[in-house]
Write a protein that holds these residues in place. Structure first.
Motif, PDB file in Angstrom:
ATOM      1  N   SER A  94      10.278   1.113  -2.032  1.00 50.31           N
ATOM      2  CA  SER A  94       8.950   0.982  -1.436  1.00 50.31           C
ATOM      3  C   SER A  94       9.461   1.357   0.793  1.00 50.31           C
ATOM      4  CB  SER A  94       8.223   0.199  -1.507  1.00 50.31           C
ATOM      5  OG  SER A  94       7.815  -0.937  -1.203  1.00 50.31           O
ATOM      6  N   LEU A  97       5.062   3.861   5.483  1.00 47.95           N
ATOM      7  CA  LEU A  97       4.520   4.838   6.033  1.00 47.95           C
ATOM      8  C   LEU A  97       4.563   5.478   7.949  1.00 47.95           C
ATOM      9  CD1 LEU A  97       4.870   7.943   5.471  1.00 47.95           C
ATOM     10  CD2 LEU A  97       2.455   7.694   5.458  1.00 47.95           C
ATOM     11  N   HIS A 365       4.419   7.305  -4.535  1.00 48.90           N
ATOM     12  CA  HIS A 365       3.522   7.090  -4.382  1.00 48.90           C
ATOM     13  C   HIS A 365       2.644   6.410  -3.600  1.00 48.90           C
ATOM     14  CE1 HIS A 365      -0.339   5.598  -7.761  1.00 48.90           C
ATOM     15  NE2 HIS A 365       0.576   4.217  -6.927  1.00 48.90           N
ATOM     16  N   CYS A 366       1.484   6.567  -3.334  1.00 48.78           N
ATOM     17  CA  CYS A 366       0.791   6.389  -1.989  1.00 48.78           C
ATOM     18  C   CYS A 366       0.136   5.142  -2.954  1.00 48.78           C
ATOM     19  CB  CYS A 366      -0.226   6.827  -1.305  1.00 48.78           C
ATOM     20  SG  CYS A 366      -1.074   6.654  -0.331  1.00 48.78           S
ATOM     21  N   THR A 369      -4.232   5.134  -1.641  1.00 45.70           N
ATOM     22  CA  THR A 369      -5.454   5.919  -2.060  1.00 45.70           C
ATOM     23  C   THR A 369      -4.963   6.488  -4.247  1.00 45.70           C
ATOM     24  OG1 THR A 369      -3.680   8.273  -1.674  1.00 45.70           O
ATOM     25  CG2 THR A 369      -5.132   7.032  -0.293  1.00 45.70           C
ATOM     26  N   VAL A 414      -3.177  10.755   3.776  1.00 50.21           N
ATOM     27  CA  VAL A 414      -2.109   9.739   4.157  1.00 50.21           C
ATOM     28  C   VAL A 414      -1.977   9.354   5.319  1.00 50.21           C
ATOM     29  CG1 VAL A 414      -0.714   9.861   2.021  1.00 50.21           C
ATOM     30  CG2 VAL A 414       0.429  10.184   3.866  1.00 50.21           C
ATOM     31  N   MET A 418       0.131   2.949   6.363  1.00 54.12           N
ATOM     32  CA  MET A 418       0.443   3.457   4.206  1.00 54.12           C
ATOM     33  C   MET A 418       1.364   2.930   3.592  1.00 54.12           C
ATOM     34  SD  MET A 418      -2.959   6.062   3.098  1.00 54.12           S
ATOM     35  CE  MET A 418      -4.909   5.214   3.485  1.00 54.12           C
ATOM     36  N   THR A 419       1.425   1.619   2.205  1.00 49.31           N
ATOM     37  CA  THR A 419       2.518   1.938   1.685  1.00 49.31           C
ATOM     38  C   THR A 419       2.924   2.653   0.529  1.00 49.31           C
ATOM     39  OG1 THR A 419       2.058  -1.041   2.071  1.00 49.31           O
ATOM     40  CG2 THR A 419       4.025   0.379  -0.080  1.00 49.31           C
ATOM     41  N   MET A 420       4.211   2.912   0.763  1.00 52.14           N
ATOM     42  CA  MET A 420       4.936   4.547   0.045  1.00 52.14           C
ATOM     43  C   MET A 420       6.033   3.791  -1.071  1.00 52.14           C
ATOM     44  SD  MET A 420       2.770   6.713   1.308  1.00 52.14           S
ATOM     45  CE  MET A 420       3.148   7.960   0.519  1.00 52.14           C
TER      46      MET A 420
END
Length: 425
Positions: A94, A97, A365-366, A369, A414, A418-420
């Motif tokens: 992970s 972003l 995968h976000c 959200t 996005v 944010m973590t992806m």
């Protein structure tokens, strides 16, 4: 766990080799044997310590204390190294972003900032006007260059007309001289005939005067005519020779045979044509100068357009470096623009990196959200964090090489920060 056991074994091996070395042994009453054994999947060292009967309890206590400290240190090193961000990202695949940024600059131009209608965090579109510099000096320079171009064009036109007139005059002069040469050739022919006739009459008079068949005055008259005829022939020959100066032997022979001077090369005409060639070279130089001035005008017009700073792409303004009224230096950055090109980095092992080739699509995968997206791999490269640990291969430890993979995500929903997460198929 295997790597941990290898770390402990490596430390113990070096420790016992040091304390039992004959020149540096810190335990004179301790005799150590360190055999190596391999046991299935878990590798460890079996350490057998034989104590001398004369060894004191204090020495044994010291040895055990140091051994305990080594075990604790190895444990902290192993588990502590797994807490850095790169190792965590490698284990869970992970990343946060991030967006590409662009430093928007005034290219090769500078001046006073005349207009600035933007603020930080403002959203702009490609082609929007961001800043405008004062264009007074550049506009004056463009007008001056345009005037220079007009003057150069007028001078070139004048030189072209002068050359055309000069060429026409030389062509006409050449035809005239050819006619004059033909007339001089005819005059020379007449003079030669007159000379022959006068010479015959003089010879007859000379023979008659001796027999007193003619008077002395008749003889003198014949002699005078002969002399005048000779002088007229010489004069006609000299004029013809001067007129045909520069002609080739073939052209002179043609004149003698046919009496025509057409096509004859004349020195005076040749010199005039050389002057015309020099005028043409000067004209070409003027045209070259005109082209340079036109290129200069184009550059000035480009610089004039660069006085207006245009957004190169869609994005958000992060930082503005100049205020209205400030003097902006050429090539200095005007602002920082965050683009819509968003990406994040993950860290994978050697076995996994082959799945992340440039251009490959991956499932993303976000977390914020809870949305599944599609990402595109931009590149994969060796992670610099692990570059200094490649030497561990020489020590028999596990390979710690890790690879950084950059993945771009094209989704307006996005946001940066944010973590992806990457989900393998």
């Amino acid at each position: 766990m295997n790597n941990f056991l290898k770390d402990v074994a490596f430390v113990l091996h070096n420790f016992f080799n040091f304390v039992t070395y004959k020149n540096f042994s810190i335990f004179p009453y301790c005799k150590l044997q360190v055999p190596v054994r391999m046991r299935t999947a878990t590798e460890f060292w079996y350490v057998k310590v034989k104590l001398n009967s004369n060894m004191s309890r204090g020495a044994l206590r010291t040895l055990l204390t140091m051994f305990s400290l080594l075990i604790i240190s190895s444990t902290l090193i192993y588990f502590g190294s797994r807490g850095d961000a790169t190792t965590i990202a490698k284990s869970i695949k992970s990343g946060v972003l991030t967006a590409d940024t662009v430093d928007v600059s005034f290219e090769n131009v500078g001046g006073v900032l005349l207009k600035r209608d933007i603020e930080e965090s403002q959203i702009v579109k490609k082609g929007d006007v961001l800043m405008v510099l004062d264009d007074t000096d550049t506009a004056i320079s463009i007008e001056r260059t345009k005037a220079t171009i007009e003057a150069q064009k007028a001078l070139i036109l004048s030189k072209e007309n002068e050359i055309e007139i000069r060429k026409a005059n030389v062509d006409l002069e050449e035809l005239t001289k050819w006619k004059e040469i033909e007339q001089l050739k005819q005059s020379l022919t007449v003079s030669e005939s007159a000379k022959l006739l006068a010479q015959k009459q003089y010879k007859r008079a000379n023979s008659l005067v001796n027999t007193r068949s003619i008077s002395k005055s008749d003889y003198d008259s014949a002699n005078s005519q002969n002399i005048q005829a000779g002088a007229a022939k010489t004069q006609a020959l000299r004029k013809l020779q001067a007129a045909i100066y520069g002609a080739t032997d073939e052209q002179i022979e043609k004149l003698k045979r046919t009496g025509s001077a057409k096509g004859m090369t004349l020195l005076s005409i040749k010199n005039e044509r050389l002057e015309i060639d020099n005028m043409q070279n000067a004209l070409d130089n003027l045209k070259s100068q005109l082209k340079q001035t036109e290129v200069q005008l184009k550059q000035e017009e480009v610089n004039y357009s660069r006085l207006t700073l245009i957004a190169p792409c869609d994005g958000k303004i992060l930082k503005i470096l100049h205020q209205q009224g400030e003097l902006v230096s050429p090539n200095s950055s005007g602002l920082t623009l965050e683009t819509d090109r968003k990406y994040f980095d993950i860290y994978v092992s050697e076995e996994q990196v082959l799945k992340y080739k440039k251009g490959n699509k991956v499932k993303v995968h976000c977390v914020a959200t809870d949305e599944d997206l599609t990402g595109t791999v931009r590149y994969a490269t060796v992670a610099p964090t692990f570059a200094d640990l490649r030497m561990t291969r020489e020590r028999g430890l596990g390979d710690l090489t890790s690879f950084q993979v950059r993945i771009y995500v094209d989704s307006p929903e996005v946001l940066t920060g944010m973590t992806m997460e990457v989900r393998d198929e």
